[in-house]
Design an enzyme around this catalytic site. Sequence first.
Site, PDB file in Angstrom:
ATOM      1  N   ASP A 175      -5.242  41.267  13.414  1.00  0.00           N
ATOM      2  CA  ASP A 175      -6.664  41.367  13.767  1.00  0.00           C
ATOM      3  C   ASP A 175      -7.416  41.853  12.523  1.00  0.00           C
ATOM      4  O   ASP A 175      -7.920  42.974  12.475  1.00  0.00           O
ATOM      5  CB  ASP A 175      -6.843  42.325  14.943  1.00  0.00           C
ATOM      6  CG  ASP A 175      -6.082  41.850  16.168  1.00  0.00           C
ATOM      7  OD1 ASP A 175      -6.620  41.029  16.918  1.00  0.00           O
ATOM      8  OD2 ASP A 175      -4.916  42.264  16.350  1.00  0.00           O
TER       9      ASP A 175
ATOM     10  N   GLY B  23      -1.675  47.648  25.261  1.00  0.00           N
ATOM     11  CA  GLY B  23      -0.457  47.534  26.056  1.00  0.00           C
ATOM     12  C   GLY B  23       0.150  46.146  26.028  1.00  0.00           C
ATOM     13  O   GLY B  23      -0.161  45.352  25.141  1.00  0.00           O
TER      14      GLY B  23
ATOM     15  N   SER C 269      -0.006  39.906  22.848  1.00  0.00           N
ATOM     16  CA  SER C 269       0.165  40.152  24.290  1.00  0.00           C
ATOM     17  C   SER C 269      -0.280  38.931  25.081  1.00  0.00           C
ATOM     18  O   SER C 269       0.204  38.680  26.180  1.00  0.00           O
ATOM     19  CB  SER C 269      -0.663  41.364  24.706  1.00  0.00           C
ATOM     20  OG  SER C 269      -0.292  42.485  23.947  1.00  0.00           O
TER      21      SER C 269
ATOM     22  N   HIS D 195       3.265  45.650  17.849  1.00  0.00           N
ATOM     23  CA  HIS D 195       2.897  47.050  18.108  1.00  0.00           C
ATOM     24  C   HIS D 195       3.987  47.990  17.574  1.00  0.00           C
ATOM     25  O   HIS D 195       3.690  49.017  16.963  1.00  0.00           O
ATOM     26  CB  HIS D 195       2.755  47.294  19.617  1.00  0.00           C
ATOM     27  CG  HIS D 195       1.690  46.466  20.289  1.00  0.00           C
ATOM     28  ND1 HIS D 195       1.965  45.589  21.312  1.00  0.00           N
ATOM     29  CD2 HIS D 195       0.352  46.400  20.100  1.00  0.00           C
ATOM     30  CE1 HIS D 195       0.846  45.016  21.719  1.00  0.00           C
ATOM     31  NE2 HIS D 195      -0.149  45.485  21.006  1.00  0.00           N
TER      32      HIS D 195
HETATM   33  P1  AMP Z   1      -3.712  44.965  20.880  1.00  0.00           P
HETATM   34  O1  AMP Z   1      -2.847  45.659  21.880  1.00  0.00           O
HETATM   35  O2  AMP Z   1      -3.550  43.476  20.877  1.00  0.00           O
HETATM   36  O3  AMP Z   1      -5.152  45.417  20.931  1.00  0.00           O
HETATM   37  O4  AMP Z   1      -3.178  45.418  19.466  1.00  0.00           O
HETATM   38  C1  AMP Z   1      -3.012  46.764  19.125  1.00  0.00           C
HETATM   39  C2  AMP Z   1      -2.745  46.863  17.643  1.00  0.00           C
HETATM   40  O5  AMP Z   1      -1.575  46.111  17.337  1.00  0.00           O
HETATM   41  C3  AMP Z   1      -3.888  46.258  16.812  1.00  0.00           C
HETATM   42  O6  AMP Z   1      -4.094  47.052  15.664  1.00  0.00           O
HETATM   43  C4  AMP Z   1      -3.354  44.903  16.458  1.00  0.00           C
HETATM   44  O7  AMP Z   1      -3.892  44.387  15.254  1.00  0.00           O
HETATM   45  C5  AMP Z   1      -1.874  45.183  16.317  1.00  0.00           C
HETATM   46  N1  AMP Z   1      -1.104  43.948  16.499  1.00  0.00           N
HETATM   47  C6  AMP Z   1      -1.190  43.064  17.519  1.00  0.00           C
HETATM   48  N2  AMP Z   1      -0.366  42.021  17.306  1.00  0.00           N
HETATM   49  C7  AMP Z   1       0.261  42.253  16.131  1.00  0.00           C
HETATM   50  C8  AMP Z   1       1.235  41.535  15.365  1.00  0.00           C
HETATM   51  N3  AMP Z   1       1.730  40.372  15.762  1.00  0.00           N
HETATM   52  N4  AMP Z   1       1.652  42.089  14.206  1.00  0.00           N
HETATM   53  C9  AMP Z   1       1.154  43.278  13.770  1.00  0.00           C
HETATM   54  N5  AMP Z   1       0.234  43.997  14.449  1.00  0.00           N
HETATM   55  C10 AMP Z   1      -0.208  43.491  15.610  1.00  0.00           C
END
Ligand code: AMP
Length: 287
Positions: free
Chosen positions: A150, A31, A186, A37
């Site tokens: 990630d 989130g 986030s 995202h």
């Molecule tokens: P998170 O909500 O941070 O756990 O991220 C959810 C998904 O979004 C994960 O697969 C992350 O690698 C991806 N994600 C987060 N930040 C980015 C970004 N800046 N660019 C591309 N994908 C992202």
Amino acid sequence: MKIFTAIQEIRTHISERKQHGEMIGFVPTMGALHEGHFSLMTQALKENDAVVVSIFVNPLQFGPDEDYEAYPRTLDADLEKAEARGVDIVFAPSAAEMYPEEMQTGVHVHEGTDVLCGKSRPGHFDGVATVVLKLLQIVQPARSYFGQKDAQQAAVLTNMARDFNLSTEIVTGPTVREPDGLALSSRNVNLTSGERREAVWLYEGLKQGALWIEEGSYGPGEILKKAKHTVEANISGTIDYMDILTYPGLKPVKEWNGQVIIAGAVQFSGARLIDNIILSFGQKERV
Ligand code: AMP
């Protein structure tokens, strides 16, 4: 857009859609949604008939001294934005729904976790793999989308999908950045305004390192020393790690060959930021 908080209800809904022949794409998130995202959601919408986004801050992947409580939670805004982007289904369970009792079983990731975030966050990838396996069992998607931001997580989950013969295809999307180069996260809202200005230096250091890797005139040790110096000289936070490894194997680099990742993590007062660049080499060159 359909919103579910109960596992049984989303399962029933998804199985009805599958009976109508729909291919499901899945974007798991914690989130506080941003363009990183949304880029995964856009890709998933192009490649599937329906897209499920999960929003769940997974307690299992946070260490005792980490930012589970301080992690930003903006569910109402997230739902509005997801709907505006054309997402079909959101799954936003409570921790009690996902973990009604203490888990008696968990996934243990024993390769590729002795480096980078795995080294500094013991147990983190076990928590990630366990929740993703649960979510995949619930959603049963044809394809699942993860960000290169990630990169270690993407590697770990690709290995898990192969090891457990999961029927989902793991797809990785590129890192989305702010205009100054800072990778969207986030956690960026938990930076002070001064730290926000400094934060771009993590990427600047990685970019410098990537250039030196491409030039091929220095070995990984020398490149890391120079790149760390660039980052350290420009931030008030501390470097958690910077490293150059093979990708997705995450082993020491012996020759500039195949894919190589240069990755770093920086701890600021209220947020730990990570970033990386992946380079591809055609021919073998000695380090
Ligand atoms: P998170 O909500 O941070 O756990 O991220 C959810 C998904 O979004 C994960 O697969 C992350 O690698 C991806 N994600 C987060 N930040 C980015 C970004 N800046 N660019 C591309 N994908 C992202």
